[in-house]
Design a protein around this motif. Structure first.
Motif, mmCIF file in Angstrom:
data_model
loop_
_atom_site.group_PDB
_atom_site.id
_atom_site.type_symbol
_atom_site.label_atom_id
_atom_site.label_comp_id
_atom_site.label_asym_id
_atom_site.label_seq_id
_atom_site.Cartn_x
_atom_site.Cartn_y
_atom_site.Cartn_z
ATOM 1 N N HIS A 175 -13.661 27.356 -19.717
ATOM 2 C CA HIS A 175 -13.577 26.228 -21.097
ATOM 3 C C HIS A 175 -12.558 27.916 -21.632
ATOM 4 O O HIS A 175 -12.748 28.558 -22.082
ATOM 5 N N ASP A 176 -12.380 27.077 -22.990
ATOM 6 C CA ASP A 176 -12.111 27.763 -24.114
ATOM 7 C C ASP A 176 -12.699 27.012 -25.067
ATOM 8 O O ASP A 176 -13.190 26.237 -25.309
ATOM 9 N N ALA A 177 -12.620 28.224 -26.115
ATOM 10 C CA ALA A 177 -13.422 28.016 -27.772
ATOM 11 C C ALA A 177 -12.759 29.239 -28.603
ATOM 12 O O ALA A 177 -12.365 30.298 -28.198
ATOM 13 N N TRP A 178 -12.424 28.690 -29.695
ATOM 14 C CA TRP A 178 -12.211 28.978 -30.977
ATOM 15 C C TRP A 178 -13.302 28.676 -32.304
ATOM 16 O O TRP A 178 -13.671 27.736 -32.726
ATOM 17 N N VAL A 179 -13.133 29.910 -33.171
ATOM 18 C CA VAL A 179 -13.896 29.668 -34.933
ATOM 19 C C VAL A 179 -13.495 28.578 -35.245
ATOM 20 O O VAL A 179 -11.975 29.037 -35.466
ATOM 21 N N LEU A 180 -14.055 27.957 -36.476
ATOM 22 C CA LEU A 180 -13.217 26.886 -36.988
ATOM 23 C C LEU A 180 -13.830 27.318 -38.689
ATOM 24 O O LEU A 180 -14.724 28.145 -38.579
ATOM 25 N N GLY A 181 -12.777 27.547 -39.459
ATOM 26 C CA GLY A 181 -13.114 27.685 -40.734
ATOM 27 C C GLY A 181 -12.832 29.127 -41.129
ATOM 28 O O GLY A 181 -12.536 29.994 -40.366
ATOM 29 N N ASP A 182 -13.807 29.756 -42.106
ATOM 30 C CA ASP A 182 -13.216 30.765 -42.546
ATOM 31 C C ASP A 182 -14.457 31.747 -42.376
ATOM 32 O O ASP A 182 -15.155 32.266 -43.477
ATOM 33 N N GLU A 183 -15.928 31.343 -41.992
ATOM 34 C CA GLU A 183 -16.897 32.144 -41.793
ATOM 35 C C GLU A 183 -17.350 32.271 -40.010
ATOM 36 O O GLU A 183 -17.134 32.150 -39.235
ATOM 37 N N PRO A 184 -17.977 33.759 -40.272
ATOM 38 C CA PRO A 184 -18.490 33.867 -38.999
ATOM 39 C C PRO A 184 -19.283 32.869 -38.238
ATOM 40 O O PRO A 184 -19.659 31.945 -38.224
ATOM 41 N N CYS A 185 -19.282 32.265 -36.994
ATOM 42 C CA CYS A 185 -20.193 31.440 -36.290
ATOM 43 C C CYS A 185 -20.512 32.690 -35.321
ATOM 44 O O CYS A 185 -20.467 33.338 -34.194
ATOM 45 N N ILE A 186 -22.610 32.108 -35.397
ATOM 46 C CA ILE A 186 -23.271 32.814 -34.532
ATOM 47 C C ILE A 186 -23.908 32.139 -33.236
ATOM 48 O O ILE A 186 -24.013 31.411 -34.205
ATOM 49 N N VAL A 187 -23.525 32.759 -32.593
ATOM 50 C CA VAL A 187 -24.298 31.927 -31.600
ATOM 51 C C VAL A 187 -25.338 33.264 -30.943
ATOM 52 O O VAL A 187 -26.002 33.880 -30.005
ATOM 53 N N LEU A 188 -26.618 31.943 -30.777
ATOM 54 C CA LEU A 188 -28.059 32.538 -29.437
ATOM 55 C C LEU A 188 -27.399 31.884 -28.063
ATOM 56 O O LEU A 188 -27.151 30.749 -28.164
ATOM 57 N N ASP A 189 -27.819 33.326 -27.398
ATOM 58 C CA ASP A 189 -27.614 32.299 -25.722
ATOM 59 C C ASP A 189 -28.309 32.715 -25.007
ATOM 60 O O ASP A 189 -28.862 34.231 -24.434
ATOM 61 N N PHE A 190 -28.795 31.858 -23.956
ATOM 62 C CA PHE A 190 -29.774 32.642 -23.675
ATOM 63 C C PHE A 190 -29.293 31.703 -22.275
ATOM 64 O O PHE A 190 -31.240 31.672 -21.319
ATOM 65 N N ALA A 191 -28.359 31.930 -20.826
ATOM 66 C CA ALA A 191 -27.921 31.503 -20.089
ATOM 67 C C ALA A 191 -28.119 32.559 -19.529
ATOM 68 O O ALA A 191 -27.886 34.237 -20.089
ATOM 69 N N GLY A 192 -28.888 33.033 -18.015
ATOM 70 C CA GLY A 192 -28.607 33.400 -17.064
ATOM 71 C C GLY A 192 -27.066 35.227 -17.265
ATOM 72 O O GLY A 192 -27.277 35.913 -17.145
ATOM 73 N N ASN A 193 -26.199 34.063 -17.362
ATOM 74 C CA ASN A 193 -25.283 35.661 -17.133
ATOM 75 C C ASN A 193 -23.959 35.558 -18.168
ATOM 76 O O ASN A 193 -23.258 35.897 -17.952
ATOM 77 N N ILE A 194 -24.990 35.364 -19.826
ATOM 78 C CA ILE A 194 -23.984 36.193 -21.228
ATOM 79 C C ILE A 194 -24.632 37.385 -20.684
ATOM 80 O O ILE A 194 -23.140 38.153 -20.897
ATOM 81 N N GLY A 195 -24.897 38.302 -19.915
ATOM 82 C CA GLY A 195 -24.632 40.062 -19.389
ATOM 83 C C GLY A 195 -23.662 39.924 -18.979
ATOM 84 O O GLY A 195 -23.033 41.110 -19.021
ATOM 85 N N ASP A 196 -23.393 39.177 -18.310
ATOM 86 C CA ASP A 196 -21.326 39.423 -17.968
ATOM 87 C C ASP A 196 -20.191 39.182 -18.870
ATOM 88 O O ASP A 196 -19.007 39.753 -18.592
#
Length: 118
Positions: A92-113
């Protein structure tokens, strides 16, 4: 067993153009807090670091603030925003919408990569 860590003192922090990810490693859980600034896009900020055309990390996430658009390799698209819980497969690709930061919490095991040079 009990294990407690603070994301304010992460085990690892990776900075990349227009953002960063903080990671804590725990028994049975790799947890990440990602901050994506306005103008961030995976294909522009992370692709050269990851060495892949699209993000190949599986995400189990929760959006705290901001908005993001996600496009899968098959063309399917969805928008996520505050309060949304999501699962996104690799490719996938992803991008921020708008003019404020996007804060995401990620619980997937491979977020370490995530955003690690290969």
């Amino acid at each position: 067993m009990m294990e407690i860590k603070s994301i304010e003192k992460p085990d690892d922090r990776r900075d990349f153009p227009r953002g960063h990810v903080e990671v804590v490693n725990m028994s049975g859980l790799v947890f990440g807090k990602a901050t994506f600034e306005p103008g961030w896009r995976w294909t522009e900020s992370i692709r050269d670091i990851a060495g892949t055309e699209l993000c190949d990390v599986h995400h189990n996430g929760y959006v705290v603030d901001g908005r993001m658009r996600i496009r899968m390799s098959d063309g399917a698209e969805q928008e996520v925003g505050p309060g949304d819980v999501f699962v996104v497969s690799p490719g996938h690709d992803a991008w921020v919408l708008g003019d404020e930061p996007c804060i995401v919490l990620d619980f997937a095991g491979n977020i370490g990569d995530y955003a690690k040079a290969r």
